[in-house]
Design a protein around this motif. Structure first.
Motif, mmCIF file in Angstrom:
data_model
loop_
_atom_site.group_PDB
_atom_site.id
_atom_site.type_symbol
_atom_site.label_atom_id
_atom_site.label_comp_id
_atom_site.label_asym_id
_atom_site.label_seq_id
_atom_site.Cartn_x
_atom_site.Cartn_y
_atom_site.Cartn_z
ATOM 1 N N THR A 94 9.782 11.989 14.386
ATOM 2 C CA THR A 94 9.187 11.630 15.670
ATOM 3 C C THR A 94 8.324 12.779 16.173
ATOM 4 O O THR A 94 8.737 13.936 16.145
ATOM 5 N N LYS A 95 7.135 12.408 16.628
ATOM 6 C CA LYS A 95 6.198 13.412 17.139
ATOM 7 C C LYS A 95 5.630 12.927 18.459
ATOM 8 O O LYS A 95 5.283 11.770 18.612
ATOM 9 N N ILE A 96 5.542 13.832 19.447
ATOM 10 C CA ILE A 96 4.952 13.506 20.737
ATOM 11 C C ILE A 96 3.520 14.032 20.749
ATOM 12 O O ILE A 96 3.277 15.220 20.546
ATOM 13 N N GLU A 97 2.583 13.121 20.983
ATOM 14 C CA GLU A 97 1.162 13.484 20.956
ATOM 15 C C GLU A 97 0.562 13.305 22.344
ATOM 16 O O GLU A 97 0.772 12.290 22.997
ATOM 17 N N SER A 98 -0.168 14.315 22.813
ATOM 18 C CA SER A 98 -0.834 14.239 24.113
ATOM 19 C C SER A 98 -2.243 13.692 23.936
ATOM 20 O O SER A 98 -2.984 14.147 23.056
ATOM 21 N N CYS A 99 -2.604 12.723 24.761
ATOM 22 C CA CYS A 99 -3.932 12.104 24.707
ATOM 23 C C CYS A 99 -4.476 11.982 26.126
ATOM 24 O O CYS A 99 -3.718 11.833 27.085
ATOM 25 N N ALA A 100 -5.777 12.051 26.256
ATOM 26 C CA ALA A 100 -6.403 11.879 27.567
ATOM 27 C C ALA A 100 -6.221 10.441 28.038
ATOM 28 O O ALA A 100 -6.185 9.506 27.229
ATOM 29 N N ASN A 101 -6.089 10.265 29.341
ATOM 30 C CA ASN A 101 -6.126 8.930 29.913
ATOM 31 C C ASN A 101 -7.444 8.293 29.461
ATOM 32 O O ASN A 101 -8.507 8.903 29.590
ATOM 33 N N PRO A 102 -7.427 7.073 28.894
ATOM 34 C CA PRO A 102 -8.659 6.489 28.348
ATOM 35 C C PRO A 102 -9.792 6.381 29.364
ATOM 36 O O PRO A 102 -10.960 6.521 29.005
ATOM 37 N N LEU A 103 -9.447 6.153 30.631
ATOM 38 C CA LEU A 103 -10.490 6.108 31.655
ATOM 39 C C LEU A 103 -11.093 7.487 31.879
ATOM 40 O O LEU A 103 -12.316 7.641 32.010
ATOM 41 N N LYS A 104 -10.229 8.505 31.889
ATOM 42 C CA LYS A 104 -10.747 9.868 32.053
ATOM 43 C C LYS A 104 -11.558 10.275 30.834
ATOM 44 O O LYS A 104 -12.583 10.955 30.942
ATOM 45 N N GLN A 105 -11.100 9.846 29.661
ATOM 46 C CA GLN A 105 -11.833 10.126 28.422
ATOM 47 C C GLN A 105 -13.231 9.519 28.486
ATOM 48 O O GLN A 105 -14.235 10.156 28.145
ATOM 49 N N GLY A 106 -13.305 8.272 28.965
ATOM 50 C CA GLY A 106 -14.600 7.615 29.107
ATOM 51 C C GLY A 106 -15.491 8.325 30.111
ATOM 52 O O GLY A 106 -16.701 8.456 29.905
#
Length: 627
Positions: free
Chosen positions: A86-98
């Protein structure tokens, strides 16, 4: 159907992306939709551009609600399983990414007055709306509410799975309205026109930019209340088919055969730019035979102030200079009985030198322009120059109809180029008017290519544009023809042509023409036409600068690969070889004349002295207005 770039979505795309691609493809044909365009080395999933719609950036996420550990307006933490771990991955909020893409795009566009409002309370703001939306392809509205995701991914900016599934069957007007609802700030605006759309395309995808030129009155919509600002510019970009071809290329060996004016060189340069913009540093080599063409391409790429990385990543050089850099000293042509024997030996020596090069001194990509001018023995050198000879980027573009040098027939397989199934023909002429193309094509007698020939003869389709009929002036003497050329230059300048948009093309300058030629240059200087004699000597050819002002003066041979709005073809009788008894000589001169004529984009003016057979042929062809 919308114009999709690429035309089909790659197999690697997620199911959500494929679903959205199919839905967006149903938009009207004036819409442009890009899948995974590169913006500042970032990759939004989709961009939608419509003349009366605006610009919409869309992100597609295939996350599952149960795998989201944390959700905020800034970032998400996603739990992923890989090989039992199991791995926890951080990603930008898709709206903020856009919105990060939005900021990058908007900042660039505000530097172009064509894309901004010129008056009123919103002066300086973009003249059309830009929006950002997100699509959660594996999360329903109910699941988003159950897992407390909805507060950070609210509709209408977000579309969830239960809604997305209905989009492929949604009436077009309802789909447009739904996409419009994703805009945070929407407003009515005059529909974008061709120059505005071309500029937006160039800013979204710098690799598609052909050149930046001054804006003109018709660069703004008819509804515009303010004139075009004096300093405003516009970006000319690749057309749809050229862009698709440039963007869908993958690594490996590829061959493009195309007619004059089909955009072969533009596609080659777009490919070089795309490779130079890769995250991984690339060594890119552009090779050509023509010294002047190499100088032209180098000046265009290396003088691009918006993209300084091109100068570091892209080397542009003609084959003989490249060979000299590898060998330190070229073989003497005097030691060989024929040019063919010399070219063969040169290729053999270069190949030996390349085989000794360490990998770090080889190139990630080799792109060959005007390949029909290359000897067959030089292509193994192009392959050997690659770090990965099998799957490295090797792009070869050619036009057999412009073959100005005698070259032996061969197949790509015989020289180590593995292009089977990776070749493309371009028959559409974009450069010339129909009137110019017709006149030039009638001059050319294309040779019949053998089945295994590398360079295929491609007959051009009708040109897309129309313009004035080419003219033919027949003077009493070479002096009189020179005087007529000067008068024509004055008329063109009076009509508003920029000096650098005009070229005087000639076949050669012997002692018989020397005095008239010098007089023409002197009179042009006196009248401030700034003659730029590109082929004055070897140094002038090597240092040709496409940005330098002045009327270009160039030989037909050195004009290969260049283009100008207006061409004055001086002393057409010099192409007397078109009627030589030697078939090879006649074919060579006809191709050279064809090349010279097809340098003209808008206007072509032929000036002759005397009634040689080729002048008489042109006169009787019906393709010219006789003056």
């Amino acid at each position: 159907m919308a114009q999709m770039i690429p035309e089909a979505i790659p197999s690697k795309a997620s199911q959500g992306e494929k679903l959205l691609f199919d839905a967006l493809a149903r938009l009207p044909e004036e819409y442009l939709v890009w899948y995974e365009p590169t913006i500042e080395r970032l990759l939004p999933d989709f961009i939608v551009l419509g003349p009366a719609f605006g610009l919409l950036i869309l992100e597609v996420k295939g996350w599952y609600a149960g795998n989201i550990e944390l959700a905020s307006h800034d970032f998400f933490q996603i739990r992923r399983q890989n090989s039992g771990r199991t791995k926890i991955e951080s990603c930008a909020n898709p709206l903020k990414q856009g919105h990060s893409y939005f900021g990058s795009v908007a900042d660039k566009m505000k530097n172009f007055p064509l894309l901004c409002q010129q008056a009123g309370n919103y002066q300086g703001k973009l003249a059309f709306p830009i929006g950002v939306g997100a699509l959660m392809s594996n999360i329903t509205v109910a699941q988003s509410q159950e897992h407390a995701l909805y507060p950070v991914l609210e509709q209408p900016a977000v579309a969830y799975r239960d809604e997305l599934l209905s989009w492929p069957a949604l009436p077009t007007n309802e789909l447009i309205a739904r996409l419009k609802s994703m805009f945070k700030a929407d407003f009515t605006f005059p529909a974008l026109i061709a120059d505005q759309i071309s500029t937006i395309k160039g800013l979204l995808h710098p690799v598609t930019v052909v050149r930046e030129v001054p804006a003109i009155a018709s660069s703004l919509p008819p509804e515009a209340t303010e004139p075009v600002p004096a300093h405003a510019t516009r970006l000319l970009s690749l057309d749809l088919e050229q862009e698709r071809l440039a963007r869908t290329m993958r690594s490996g060996h590829r061959v493009i055969s195309g007619v004059a004016g089909s955009g072969k060189t533009l596609i080659l340069m777009a490919r070089a730019k795309a490779l130079a913009n890769n995250l991984e540093q690339q060594r890119i080599l552009i090779l050509c035979f023509n010294i002047t063409l190499a100088s032209h391409l180098r000046s265009v790429l290396h003088n691009d102030s918006r993209n300084p990385q091109y100068q570091d990543a892209i080397e542009v050089i003609n084959f003989h200079s490249w060979a000299k850099s590898l060998l330190k000293r070229l073989p003497s042509p005097k030691s060989f009985k024929t040019e063919e024997a010399y070219n063969q030996r040169l290729g053999e020596k270069v190949l030996i030198a390349l085989q000794k090069l360490p990998d770090e001194q080889r190139w990630d990509a080799v792109l060959v322009d005007e390949a029909h001018t290359f000897d067959k023995n030089w292509f193994p050198c192009c392959v050997s120059a690659l770090k990965d000879a099998e799957e490295g980027d090797l792009l070869i573009v050619s036009d057999r109809n412009q073959g100005l040098y005698k070259r032996r027939e061969f197949s790509w397989k015989s020289v180590g180029v593995k292009a089977q199934g990776r070749s493309k023909k371009l028959a559409q002429n974009y450069r010339n008017t129909q009137e110019i193309l017709s006149a030039a094509w009638d001059v050319l007698t294309p040779s019949k290519a053998k089945a295994d020939s590398a360079f295929l003869a491609v007959e051009p389709s009708a040109a897309l544009r129309h313009g004035p009929m080419p003219t033919l002036r027949i003077a009493r003497s070479k002096w009189a023809a020179t005087e007529q050329a000067l008068a024509q230059l004055q008329a063109l300048c009076t009509r508003g042509y920029s000096l650098s948009d005009i070229a005087i093309v000639y076949k050669y300058k012997s002692q018989q023409e020397a005095a008239g030629f010098q007089l023409l240059l002197e009179q042009m200087e006196e009248q401030r036409m700034q003659p730029y004699w590109i082929t004055a000597d070897a140094t002038a050819k090597r240092t040709y600068d496409s940005q330098r002002p002045g009327v270009r003066v160039v030989t037909a041979l050195s004009s290969l690969g260049l283009e100008f709005k207006v061409v004055l073809l001086l002393w057409v009788e010099q192409f007397w070889g078109c009627h030589d008894k030697d078939a090879a000589k006649a074919e060579g001169d006809r191709r050279q004349l064809y090349v010279a004529m097809t340098r003209a984009q808008d206007e072509l003016h032929l000036l002759a002295s005397g009634q040689t057979r080729i002048v008489q042929e042109l006169k009787e062809s019906g393709n010219f207005l006789l003056l």
